[in-house]
Design an enzyme around this catalytic site. Structure first.
Site, PDB file in Angstrom:
ATOM      1  N   GLU A 120     -11.272  25.143 -30.510  1.00 27.87           N
ATOM      2  CA  GLU A 120     -10.839  26.333 -31.237  1.00 27.87           C
ATOM      3  C   GLU A 120     -10.444  27.468 -30.279  1.00 27.87           C
ATOM      4  O   GLU A 120     -10.929  28.607 -30.395  1.00 27.87           O
ATOM      5  CB  GLU A 120     -11.947  26.790 -32.203  1.00 27.87           C
ATOM      6  CG  GLU A 120     -12.345  25.694 -33.179  1.00 27.87           C
ATOM      7  CD  GLU A 120     -13.241  26.184 -34.323  1.00 27.87           C
ATOM      8  OE1 GLU A 120     -13.934  27.200 -34.133  1.00 27.87           O
ATOM      9  OE2 GLU A 120     -13.222  25.568 -35.402  1.00 27.87           O
ATOM     10  N   GLU A 265     -13.357  18.968 -37.872  1.00 29.69           N
ATOM     11  CA  GLU A 265     -14.678  19.380 -38.345  1.00 29.69           C
ATOM     12  C   GLU A 265     -14.563  19.763 -39.807  1.00 29.69           C
ATOM     13  O   GLU A 265     -13.642  20.477 -40.196  1.00 29.69           O
ATOM     14  CB  GLU A 265     -15.193  20.630 -37.599  1.00 29.69           C
ATOM     15  CG  GLU A 265     -15.472  20.444 -36.129  1.00 29.69           C
ATOM     16  CD  GLU A 265     -15.978  21.737 -35.463  1.00 29.69           C
ATOM     17  OE1 GLU A 265     -16.327  22.704 -36.178  1.00 29.69           O
ATOM     18  OE2 GLU A 265     -16.005  21.775 -34.229  1.00 29.69           O
TER      19      GLU A 265
END
Ligand code: NAG
Ligand code: NAG
Ligand code: NAG
Ligand code: NAG
Length: 478
Positions: A120, A265
């Site tokens: 991220e 995720e």
């Protein structure tokens, strides 16, 4: 050579019937006071027929446990390495040799298909720290894979947070990459497309609910309740579909039409917030796994969606900057014991049952650290409480959590105990100027568990053996 080994091993796993076809993956992070030994994790994954695991680093000792298991492993390169990997190609080649190629050979081989470059990196919280380095690092990793002859089998990608794109307040068809990072995202997406690498995105309906009290709660789940989102002639009934299709539209606008999308995720936490509990997590996973098992995909992309659940176990050392729930994403507790029924089989016939927990896990002694009975003036322990909570994990005491209803005295005991356990039950960690004592009495209540820490040491032993062996080899040399 490496290429042949990968091939032979993949065939072996096909023969065993353990090859991963449309199967589920899980994330396993190790930011815990005592992470479970990888040997327990491997057994847990096998027992629950989970065939893919996504890691957040490439720790050699951890990865080596997956050799010969037919469990596919995704390696991770932490954000902290991006700078070096963006400007030092030799370092990337060394990484590929030590952390990829060597594993393909040793002890039956590890199955590696993806390498996650960064994690991220475009999160707003990082204030652009990785924006310049992540794309060059991605290119270097794929280049080194290609050079090692692995480029067709192993693909690099970047796990993205879902807010690298949005659609304003409109439907998915208005989707586009965020203005300030659009150029970079377009370049990354085109590179992934041209190199047959997947686009990976992490999607969290829970966070939408957490960040916005008015978020329609049923839209986070999969039961079709609530109003949903109408976009042109498509009715979206859950956030996952809407989010994935927003990404598809964003990619289309970047001139990218064929890149494979993977959900890196997705999951639901069980503690640390009023919407984070076992009941809601069970509902979320039940709906999600049923949806995935039907291979219906999204309105724009029907079919199988490759997904990695977040997460396998709780991690009591994760940063709580995002919220107290951050340490409670585990489908399993810190010790590998299950929290709720779940259907990993992917058959989606409603046969959710308690998954198989970690076996033969070793704990420290059954003892706890609690507030001394003769400690009557509680304002005297305020600073001790703060200290214990700054180093221990007090997230379960927060509003809406399992231990929020404790009495003031038990509150202090909970904090003392967490600090004591996370300090490996060191006697010095249960003092607090005489305010604390060690007890054999279990202070847990039905909702609020006062945990006992896991025995740590396997790794230390291994290092010890290595040390002894190298010591003797040194002796032999002289
Ligand atoms: C292999 O991975 C580990 C853990 O991610 C890292 O510490 C190590 O530096 C890597 N090796 C090389 C040669 O980059
Ligand atoms: C409790 O401790 C605080 C801080 O040490 C002190 O100010 C207060 O007077 C004490 N209260 C009693 C009732 O002893
Ligand atoms: C227990 O501690 C938590 C976290 O510090 C706090 O929110 C809560 O109000 C406390 N409860 C009592 C009864 O003191
Ligand atoms: C302590 O009690 C709780 C709640 O009854 C229970 O779940 C837990 O297993 C117990 N811990 C130990 C170490 O016996």
């Amino acid at each position: 050579m490496a290429r042949a080994m990968v091939l032979i091993w993949a065939c072996y796993c096909v023969l065993l019937g353990t090859k991963c076809v449309n199967c589920l993956g899980v994330n396993w992070g190790t930011q815990a006071s005592t992470p479970l030994d990888p040997k327990y994790i491997v057994q847990m994954l096998k027992d629950n027929k989970v065939k893919k695991v996504k890691l957040f680093d490439s720790d050699h000792w951890t990865v080596s446990h997956f050799a010969g298991t037919c469990i596919e492993v995704m390696l991770g390169i932490p954000n902290l390495n991006l700078k070096e990997f963006s400007n030092d190609y030799d370092a990337v080649e060394d990484y590929i040799k030590e952390n990829v190629t060597d594993h393909l050979r040793d002890h039956g081989g590890v199955i590696i298909k993806y390498i996650a470059v960064g994690n991220e990196p475009f999160l707003k919280a990082y204030k652009g720290a990785f924006e310049k380095t992540v794309f060059p690092a991605l290119k270097n990793v794929q280049k080194a894979l290609n050079k090692a002859g692995l480029g067709n089998k192993i693909k690099a990608t970047i796990p993205q947070n879902a807010d690298v794109y949005d659609s304003g307040s409109q439907g998915p068809s208005a989707g586009d990459f965020r203005t300030e990072i659009r150029d970079t995202m377009v370049k990354i997406s085109r590179f992934l497309d041209q190199n047959n690498c997947p686009f990976m995105v992490n999607i969290y309906p829970f966070l939408s609910l957490y960040e916005n009290e008015d978020f329609p709660i049923e839209f986070a789940f999969f039961d079709g309740g609530g109003k949903g989102v109408q976009d042109q002639n498509i009715q979206y009934t859950n956030m996952l579909d809407a989010n994935l299709d927003t990404l598809s539209y964003s990619l289309k606008k970047a001139g990218v039409n064929n890149v494979k999308i993977i959900v890196g995720e997705i999951g639901w936490p069980t503690n640390g917030h009023k919407q984070a509990n076992v009941k809601m997590a069970e509902k979320f996973y039940s709906g999600l796994l049923k949806k995935l098992a039907m291979n219906k995909g999204t309105p724009l992309h029907p079919g199988y969606i490759e997904v990695y659940l977040f997460s396998l176990t709780d991690e009591n050392k994760k940063s709580i900057a995002p919220g107290f729930f951050e340490r409670h994403w585990g489908i399993f507790r810190y010790d590998g014991q299950p929290k709720f029924p779940i259907d990993f089989s992917g058959e989606g016939n409603g046969n959710a049952k308690m998954p198989v927990g970690a076996k033969h896990v070793k704990y420290l002694s059954n003892q706890w650290c609690v507030l001394n009975d003769d400690m009557k003036n509680l304002s005297r322990v305020n600073t001790d409480l703060d200290f214990a909570c700054s180093l221990g994990d007090c997230t379960s005491l927060s509003y809406g959590s399992t231990c929020n209803k404790l009495s003031e005295r038990k509150n202090v005991s909970y904090a003392f105990n967490m600090y004591f356990q996370m300090s490996q039950q060191s006697v010095e960690a249960c003092d607090f100027n005489g305010a604390a004592k060690i007890t054999k009495k279990n202070y847990s209540t039905a909702e609020c568990v006062f945990p006992v820490e896991l025995l740590s040491g396997a790794r230390r032993n291994l290092a010890g053996i290595t040390f002894v062996v190298s010591f003797f080899s040194l002796l032999l040399l002289f």
